[in-house]
Each structure stands twice: as C-alpha cells, then as structure tokens.
Design a protein around this motif. Structure first.
Motif, PDB file in Angstrom:
ATOM      1  N   ALA A  99       0.845  -1.193   0.000  1.00  0.00           N
ATOM      2  CA  ALA A  99       0.000   0.000   0.000  1.00  0.00           C
ATOM      3  C   ALA A  99       0.884   1.248   0.000  1.00  0.00           C
ATOM      4  O   ALA A  99       2.008   1.219   0.522  1.00  0.00           O
ATOM      5  CB  ALA A  99      -0.912  -0.005   1.227  1.00  0.00           C
ATOM      6  N   PRO A 100       0.420   2.363  -0.574  1.00  0.00           N
ATOM      7  CA  PRO A 100       1.242   3.567  -0.682  1.00  0.00           C
ATOM      8  C   PRO A 100       1.855   4.063   0.628  1.00  0.00           C
ATOM      9  O   PRO A 100       3.040   4.390   0.676  1.00  0.00           O
ATOM     10  CB  PRO A 100       0.282   4.606  -1.257  1.00  0.00           C
ATOM     11  CG  PRO A 100      -0.696   3.805  -2.023  1.00  0.00           C
ATOM     12  CD  PRO A 100      -0.868   2.530  -1.242  1.00  0.00           C
ATOM     13  N   LEU A 101       1.079   4.124   1.705  1.00  0.00           N
ATOM     14  CA  LEU A 101       1.639   4.651   2.947  1.00  0.00           C
ATOM     15  C   LEU A 101       2.602   3.669   3.609  1.00  0.00           C
ATOM     16  O   LEU A 101       3.496   4.086   4.333  1.00  0.00           O
ATOM     17  CB  LEU A 101       0.532   5.070   3.910  1.00  0.00           C
ATOM     18  CG  LEU A 101      -0.219   6.330   3.477  1.00  0.00           C
ATOM     19  CD1 LEU A 101      -1.290   6.688   4.493  1.00  0.00           C
ATOM     20  CD2 LEU A 101       0.713   7.498   3.241  1.00  0.00           C
ATOM     21  N   THR A 102       2.442   2.397   3.345  1.00  0.00           N
ATOM     22  CA  THR A 102       3.416   1.417   3.843  1.00  0.00           C
ATOM     23  C   THR A 102       4.776   1.723   3.253  1.00  0.00           C
ATOM     24  O   THR A 102       5.782   1.728   3.954  1.00  0.00           O
ATOM     25  CB  THR A 102       2.980  -0.026   3.457  1.00  0.00           C
ATOM     26  OG1 THR A 102       1.681  -0.261   3.983  1.00  0.00           O
ATOM     27  CG2 THR A 102       3.970  -1.051   3.990  1.00  0.00           C
ATOM     28  N   LEU A 103       4.796   1.976   1.975  1.00  0.00           N
ATOM     29  CA  LEU A 103       6.045   2.303   1.292  1.00  0.00           C
ATOM     30  C   LEU A 103       6.605   3.635   1.766  1.00  0.00           C
ATOM     31  O   LEU A 103       7.805   3.761   2.032  1.00  0.00           O
ATOM     32  CB  LEU A 103       5.814   2.336  -0.221  1.00  0.00           C
ATOM     33  CG  LEU A 103       7.039   2.513  -1.098  1.00  0.00           C
ATOM     34  CD1 LEU A 103       7.992   1.341  -0.912  1.00  0.00           C
ATOM     35  CD2 LEU A 103       6.640   2.645  -2.551  1.00  0.00           C
ATOM     36  N   ARG A 104       5.740   4.628   1.928  1.00  0.00           N
ATOM     37  CA  ARG A 104       6.198   5.952   2.336  1.00  0.00           C
ATOM     38  C   ARG A 104       6.823   5.903   3.740  1.00  0.00           C
ATOM     39  O   ARG A 104       7.856   6.506   3.990  1.00  0.00           O
ATOM     40  CB  ARG A 104       5.040   6.943   2.335  1.00  0.00           C
ATOM     41  CG  ARG A 104       5.481   8.340   2.804  1.00  0.00           C
ATOM     42  CD  ARG A 104       4.385   9.335   2.711  1.00  0.00           C
ATOM     43  NE  ARG A 104       4.113   9.592   1.314  1.00  0.00           N
ATOM     44  CZ  ARG A 104       3.025  10.215   0.885  1.00  0.00           C
ATOM     45  NH1 ARG A 104       2.127  10.636   1.734  1.00  0.00           N
ATOM     46  NH2 ARG A 104       2.836  10.428  -0.382  1.00  0.00           N
ATOM     47  N   TYR A 105       6.182   5.199   4.662  1.00  0.00           N
ATOM     48  CA  TYR A 105       6.694   5.148   6.030  1.00  0.00           C
ATOM     49  C   TYR A 105       7.880   4.222   6.181  1.00  0.00           C
ATOM     50  O   TYR A 105       8.589   4.259   7.193  1.00  0.00           O
ATOM     51  CB  TYR A 105       5.581   4.764   7.012  1.00  0.00           C
ATOM     52  CG  TYR A 105       4.507   5.822   7.125  1.00  0.00           C
ATOM     53  CD1 TYR A 105       4.818   7.169   7.192  1.00  0.00           C
ATOM     54  CD2 TYR A 105       3.170   5.458   7.172  1.00  0.00           C
ATOM     55  CE1 TYR A 105       3.842   8.136   7.299  1.00  0.00           C
ATOM     56  CE2 TYR A 105       2.167   6.427   7.279  1.00  0.00           C
ATOM     57  CZ  TYR A 105       2.529   7.758   7.335  1.00  0.00           C
ATOM     58  OH  TYR A 105       1.553   8.711   7.442  1.00  0.00           O
ATOM     59  N   ALA A 106       8.139   3.373   5.205  1.00  0.00           N
ATOM     60  CA  ALA A 106       9.273   2.452   5.263  1.00  0.00           C
ATOM     61  C   ALA A 106      10.597   3.187   5.007  1.00  0.00           C
ATOM     62  O   ALA A 106      11.643   2.694   5.377  1.00  0.00           O
ATOM     63  CB  ALA A 106       9.096   1.334   4.240  1.00  0.00           C
ATOM     64  N   CYS A 107      10.542   4.335   4.361  1.00  0.00           N
ATOM     65  CA  CYS A 107      11.770   5.083   4.022  1.00  0.00           C
ATOM     66  C   CYS A 107      12.273   5.919   5.169  1.00  0.00           C
ATOM     67  O   CYS A 107      11.658   6.331   6.007  1.00  0.00           O
ATOM     68  CB  CYS A 107      11.514   5.970   2.818  1.00  0.00           C
ATOM     69  SG  CYS A 107      11.105   5.041   1.354  1.00  0.00           S
TER      70      CYS A 107
END
Length: 107
Positions: A99-107
């Motif tokens: 999901a988009p926010l999963t990727l965003r918060y992973a960085c």
C-alpha cells in the motif's frame, strides 16, 4: 481541526482539473484564491498533464461511485473518506506490492 489548521491545509492543496467550462470561469478562480487553493489545469490537448489525478479519479469512479451510488452528500462524503483511507493504507499497488503509505513510512 481548527480554522488555522484548515487554512494551512487548504494552502497546500492543488486542485487538478481539465479545461471544462466550470474550471475556467472567473468565479472558480476567485473561489480557489479565496481559500488559498492552487488550481492546476491540463493544457489543451495534453492528457498527460494531470495523468496521476485523472487516473485516481477514474479508479475512484469505477470502484467507489458506480458500484454504490450515494443518495445524499453525507453518504458520498463518508464513502469517499473510507475509500481514500483504503487506497492509502490497504490497497496493494501492483508496481510496488504494498500500500502507498506502507512504502512511504518504510523510508
């Protein structure tokens, strides 16, 4: 949300549209200016200017609106809020696999 927070959020908004008559009127530009919203319009004949927004709204219509037509504004507002939350937090993107926010918060 306080009035100050709403004004700050509105100042960060970009409203993407095509060159439909309602979006090129002076009343529309006056309203966006009043709320501090930045209008963004695709150039005539260039469908790639707002491709991301166009794609999102196409999917929103297909997956959310056409399947369950809301009867009143409050129902539509609630449905949109739930759908946007779903898209950001749960809907897996085929390109990334998350999901988009999963990727965003992973960085």
């Amino acid at each position: 949300m306080t009035a100050k927070e709403k004004k700050k959020a509105a100042a960060e908004l970009h409203f993407y549209s095509d060159q439909g008559f309602q979006y090129i009127s002076q009343a529309y530009f006056d309203l966006t200016k009043q709320y501090g919203i930045t209008p963004s319009m695709s150039r005539r004949g260039n469908l790639y200017d707002n491709a991301i927004a166009e794609n999102f709204f196409s999917i929103l219509k297909t997956e959310c609106i056409y399947r369950h037509k809301p009867a009143v504004f409050s129902e539509a507002n609630d449905r949109f809020n739930r759908y946007i939350h779903f898209c950001n937090h749960e809907r897996i993107q085929s390109k990334t696999g998350v999901a988009p926010l999963t990727l965003r918060y992973a960085c």
